[in-house]
Design a protein around this motif. Sequence first.
Motif, PDB file in Angstrom:
ATOM      1  N   GLN A  24      -8.095   7.987   9.498  1.00 36.09           N
ATOM      2  CA  GLN A  24      -8.054   6.863   8.550  1.00 36.09           C
ATOM      3  C   GLN A  24      -7.259   7.247   7.299  1.00 36.09           C
ATOM      4  N   GLN A  25      -7.466   8.479   6.819  1.00 38.18           N
ATOM      5  CA  GLN A  25      -6.735   8.953   5.637  1.00 38.18           C
ATOM      6  C   GLN A  25      -5.227   8.978   5.903  1.00 38.18           C
ATOM      7  N   LEU A  26      -4.835   9.504   7.047  1.00 43.62           N
ATOM      8  CA  LEU A  26      -3.407   9.590   7.381  1.00 43.62           C
ATOM      9  C   LEU A  26      -2.800   8.198   7.533  1.00 43.62           C
ATOM     10  N   HIS A  27      -3.550   7.263   8.100  1.00 44.38           N
ATOM     11  CA  HIS A  27      -3.070   5.875   8.190  1.00 44.38           C
ATOM     12  C   HIS A  27      -2.858   5.290   6.798  1.00 44.38           C
ATOM     13  N   LEU A  28      -3.801   5.559   5.890  1.00 44.19           N
ATOM     14  CA  LEU A  28      -3.672   5.067   4.510  1.00 44.19           C
ATOM     15  C   LEU A  28      -2.433   5.673   3.841  1.00 44.19           C
ATOM     16  N   GLU A  29      -2.244   6.980   3.993  1.00 47.36           N
ATOM     17  CA  GLU A  29      -1.081   7.651   3.389  1.00 47.36           C
ATOM     18  C   GLU A  29       0.224   7.053   3.904  1.00 47.36           C
ATOM     19  N   ARG A  31       0.780   4.098   5.118  1.00 46.51           N
ATOM     20  CA  ARG A  31       0.989   2.752   4.577  1.00 46.51           C
ATOM     21  C   ARG A  31       1.448   2.802   3.124  1.00 46.51           C
ATOM     22  N   LEU A  32       0.819   3.693   2.343  1.00 46.83           N
ATOM     23  CA  LEU A  32       1.195   3.797   0.922  1.00 46.83           C
ATOM     24  C   LEU A  32       2.628   4.306   0.759  1.00 46.83           C
ATOM     25  N   LEU A  33       3.009   5.272   1.608  1.00 45.11           N
ATOM     26  CA  LEU A  33       4.376   5.807   1.542  1.00 45.11           C
ATOM     27  C   LEU A  33       5.400   4.709   1.843  1.00 45.11           C
ATOM     28  N   ARG A  34       5.115   3.913   2.872  1.00 46.66           N
ATOM     29  CA  ARG A  34       6.128   2.986   3.380  1.00 46.66           C
ATOM     30  C   ARG A  34       6.052   1.570   2.811  1.00 46.66           C
ATOM     31  N   THR A  35       4.899   1.182   2.255  1.00 47.59           N
ATOM     32  CA  THR A  35       4.781  -0.224   1.827  1.00 47.59           C
ATOM     33  C   THR A  35       4.491  -0.397   0.338  1.00 47.59           C
ATOM     34  N   SER A  36       4.197   0.702  -0.366  1.00 51.94           N
ATOM     35  CA  SER A  36       3.900   0.611  -1.802  1.00 51.94           C
ATOM     36  C   SER A  36       5.086   1.152  -2.598  1.00 51.94           C
ATOM     37  N   SER A  37       5.179   0.747  -3.857  1.00 51.09           N
ATOM     38  CA  SER A  37       6.226   1.327  -4.716  1.00 51.09           C
ATOM     39  C   SER A  37       5.593   2.120  -5.865  1.00 51.09           C
ATOM     40  N   ASP A  38       4.295   2.362  -5.787  1.00 53.81           N
ATOM     41  CA  ASP A  38       3.592   3.137  -6.816  1.00 53.81           C
ATOM     42  C   ASP A  38       3.550   4.612  -6.441  1.00 53.81           C
ATOM     43  N   ASN A  39       3.248   5.447  -7.444  1.00 55.48           N
ATOM     44  CA  ASN A  39       2.978   6.865  -7.201  1.00 55.48           C
ATOM     45  C   ASN A  39       1.475   7.021  -6.982  1.00 55.48           C
ATOM     46  N   TRP A  40       1.101   7.871  -6.023  1.00 51.28           N
ATOM     47  CA  TRP A  40      -0.303   8.007  -5.658  1.00 51.28           C
ATOM     48  C   TRP A  40      -0.718   9.472  -5.570  1.00 51.28           C
ATOM     49  N   SER A 233      -2.806  -4.455   5.530  1.00 54.71           N
ATOM     50  CA  SER A 233      -3.938  -3.909   6.280  1.00 54.71           C
ATOM     51  C   SER A 233      -3.437  -3.227   7.550  1.00 54.71           C
ATOM     52  N   VAL A 234      -4.347  -2.511   8.202  1.00 55.66           N
ATOM     53  CA  VAL A 234      -4.000  -1.772   9.420  1.00 55.66           C
ATOM     54  C   VAL A 234      -3.373  -2.708  10.459  1.00 55.66           C
ATOM     55  N   SER A 235      -3.912  -3.910  10.569  1.00 59.07           N
ATOM     56  CA  SER A 235      -3.427  -4.833  11.603  1.00 59.07           C
ATOM     57  C   SER A 235      -1.974  -5.274  11.371  1.00 59.07           C
ATOM     58  N   GLU A 236      -1.536  -5.227  10.107  1.00 58.44           N
ATOM     59  CA  GLU A 236      -0.175  -5.690   9.797  1.00 58.44           C
ATOM     60  C   GLU A 236       0.853  -4.551   9.808  1.00 58.44           C
ATOM     61  N   TYR A 237       0.378  -3.336   9.996  1.00 60.84           N
ATOM     62  CA  TYR A 237       1.283  -2.198   9.847  1.00 60.84           C
ATOM     63  C   TYR A 237       1.170  -1.284  11.068  1.00 60.84           C
ATOM     64  N   VAL A 238       2.290  -0.939  11.668  1.00 61.42           N
ATOM     65  CA  VAL A 238       2.281  -0.057  12.842  1.00 61.42           C
ATOM     66  C   VAL A 238       2.445   1.395  12.375  1.00 61.42           C
ATOM     67  N   HIS A 239       1.453   2.231  12.677  1.00 67.47           N
ATOM     68  CA  HIS A 239       1.496   3.628  12.242  1.00 67.47           C
ATOM     69  C   HIS A 239       2.147   4.508  13.302  1.00 67.47           C
ATOM     70  N   THR A 240       2.766   5.595  12.845  1.00 61.69           N
ATOM     71  CA  THR A 240       3.216   6.598  13.803  1.00 61.69           C
ATOM     72  C   THR A 240       2.139   7.669  13.987  1.00 61.69           C
ATOM     73  N   THR A 241       1.212   7.799  13.011  1.00 67.52           N
ATOM     74  CA  THR A 241       0.080   8.716  13.165  1.00 67.52           C
ATOM     75  C   THR A 241      -0.852   8.152  14.227  1.00 67.52           C
TER      76      THR A 241
END
Length: 257
Positions: A24-29, A31-40, A233-241
Amino acid sequence: MGKAKQAGLPLMKLVKLRGMPILQQLHLEERLLRTSSDNWCLINDGTSSPSIVMGLSGKLSELVETKPALQDHIPIIRRFTGGGTVIVDQNTIFVTMICNKDVVPKVQPFPRSIMSWSGLLYSEVFEGLADFHLRENDYVFGDRKFGGNAQSITKHRWIHHTSFLWDYEVKNMSYLKLPAKAPQYRLTRDHMDFVCRMKEHLPRSEFIERTIKTVGGHFSVKSISLESIDVPSVSEYVHTTRLLTEQEIREACTIQN
């Protein structure tokens, strides 16, 4: 820290997690890398149950003792970042930095540049505590590893992810093979001689506090809750992890035999 200094620092959103499953953590990371423009900055204090995590291009049959892992129902995850293979559990502390390329002065969007910046950052975290060094791509006390790193660089952003061994189960280390491509400083040491426990140097909560304080010297840190993260959300984003299937692990067993 004075407000004037804070005002000149880039904003970084801090999310403190406890026991989030590593998948779950890797999925969140991702998504944040690829869909956010903030620093985390994400800090996850332990993960729910033992899991093996492999780098993007690692070969399962060469890195994991697949038969015992299969027998003991140890999940194996292939993450979206590079780096080596680790086994993680409730005694692993994860710290992840996700940054826009232009946010850290002097850091170029290349693995070595990001790695050397992170090494300086953690030398502040461990100042006065132990013989901390960045050796090749690992964090070590003396010549023993306690932190493994993985990175990914996209067009506009990069991620630097660390798994810190606050403690570990000796049995869990036996699921990992000695990799063919090991750091030079490892020589041929097995896992027991190669890694060390952070708990021998500082309390768990102190490490997390020191990390947050150090990050606060380089960024204007804003703590936010997991629930308030506004990314697809997870459903809208395809992860490679992803979690490897039992079939994939069985196939690797046949290669090893």
